[in-house]
Design an enzyme around this catalytic site. Structure first.
Site, PDB file in Angstrom:
ATOM      1  N   SER A  23       0.857  -1.185   0.000  1.00 26.65           N
ATOM      2  CA  SER A  23       0.000   0.000   0.000  1.00 26.65           C
ATOM      3  C   SER A  23       0.893   1.235   0.000  1.00 26.65           C
ATOM      4  CB  SER A  23      -0.902   0.009   1.240  1.00 26.65           C
ATOM      5  OG  SER A  23      -1.552   1.254   1.383  1.00 26.65           O
ATOM      6  N   TYR A  80      -1.519  -0.646  10.446  1.00 28.36           N
ATOM      7  CA  TYR A  80      -1.567  -1.151   9.073  1.00 28.36           C
ATOM      8  C   TYR A  80      -0.318  -0.714   8.315  1.00 28.36           C
ATOM      9  CZ  TYR A  80      -3.567  -1.992   4.393  1.00 28.36           C
ATOM     10  OH  TYR A  80      -3.807  -2.438   3.108  1.00 28.36           O
TER      11      TYR A  80
END
Length: 318
Positions: A167, A179
């Protein structure tokens, strides 16, 4: 005349490359690909796309009896797409997946492993218990390593591809540091693996999507009330409900601005699996998201901190 000499020299150097025969397009038929996290999102879309292209697809689902898995089976029909239970945190699931692949390996062998399974959440560092950090590391980081180690012998044998879902959040964090932490770690794992696998003819690729939350549903909108209720008494003594509400609103606003077209990311995943010369990294993001990554990569940390701090909470703590 002499002024044109450098140009002629350049052409002479480039001609062998121009004349070199381009590699033939990859033939998907008879090649197997295993994808993790196919219950929904990118994994679900990729499984159907690869099946349509002619690959033999092993679609790993956390809930093989769930709606996502049933939808895969309905849309693909019987044949080259197999749904299997695959919880990447369980070694026995990974071993069972490998045994299934080996027992149903098509004639051209095992071509690709797509480490797509992942989870996301929201919360400042002190808001989340240690158990949640352990769970995220186990799914997003160790889960990908677990499947990679299991399938490396097959990938080396068939000179295949390994694709990892990262990401742009690997570069910076906006309320989801847990995350971001796991994605930054998986990028470094991939960097080492890519160099080590080169001598075996195995290509390793990283996919770096921007905000596709509406498409993947990986991160539903957050509730300030639920966050507040889950905070420890020590955290409640530091923060206030207004602050938590403002942060939740900020994060939910970001989520709502995400792209609904998950096929843009799937296009990159397919290219990573099929291109004769795949990229090491595929960044699939909006211009402003790429600009943030650019600032993070090229400017001093203090500049990025200033940019991000400007967008974060203006609510004063009590």
């Amino acid at each position: 005349m002499w002024a044109a000499a450098p140009l002629l020299l350049l052409l002479l150097l480039l001609l062998p490359r121009l004349w070199r025969r381009r590699p033939a397009p990859l033939e998907p038929a008879g090649r197997a690909v295993l994808i993790t996290g196919c219950d929904s999102g990118f994994g679900h879309l990729l499984a159907l796309r690869l099946h349509r292209l002619g690959f033999t697809v092993f679609a790993g689902c956390l809930c093989p009896g769930g709606e996502g898995a049933r939808r895969l089976q309905r849309e693909a029909g019987a044949g080259r797409l197999r749904v299997l239970r695959l919880d990447v945190t369980r070694a026995r699931d990974v071993l069972a997946a490998k045994e299934l692949v080996l027992s149903h390996l098509p004639e051209r062998g095992f071509w690709g492993l797509v480490n797509n399974a992942g989870i996301s959440t929201f919360g400042e560092t002190g808001w989340l218990p240690m158990e949640k950090y352990e769970k995220f590391a186990d799914v997003n980081l160790l889960g990908s390593i677990r499947t990679t180690l299991a399938f490396l012998p097959l990938l080396r044998k068939y000179k295949g591809r390994i694709v990892f879902m990262s990401s742009i959040i690997a570069y910076f964090a906006l309320g989801n540091g847990i995350y971001s932490m796991t994605k930054a770690a998986i990028e470094k794992f991939c960097d080492a693996l890519r160099l080590e696998m080169k001598k075996f003819g195995v290509r390793v690729c990283i996919i770096q999507p921007g905000n596709y939350a509406p498409s993947t549903k990986i991160q539903p909108p957050v509730s300030a009330e639920e966050i507040w209720n889950e905070l420890s008494e020590e955290e409640k003594a530091v923060y206030n409900k207004e602050y938590v509400q403002e942060r939740a609103n900020f994060f939910n606003n970001i989520l709502s601005e995400g792209s609904t077209n998950g096929n843009e990311v799937v296009d990159a995943m397919v290219d990573a699996l099929m291109s004769p010369a795949p990229k090491a990294r595929y960044m699939v993001a909006k211009l402003k998201e790429k600009a943030l990554v650019f600032v993070c990569a090229l400017f001093p940390t203090v500049v990025m901190d200033s940019v991000l701090s400007y967008g974060l909470s203006k609510v004063k703590l009590a």
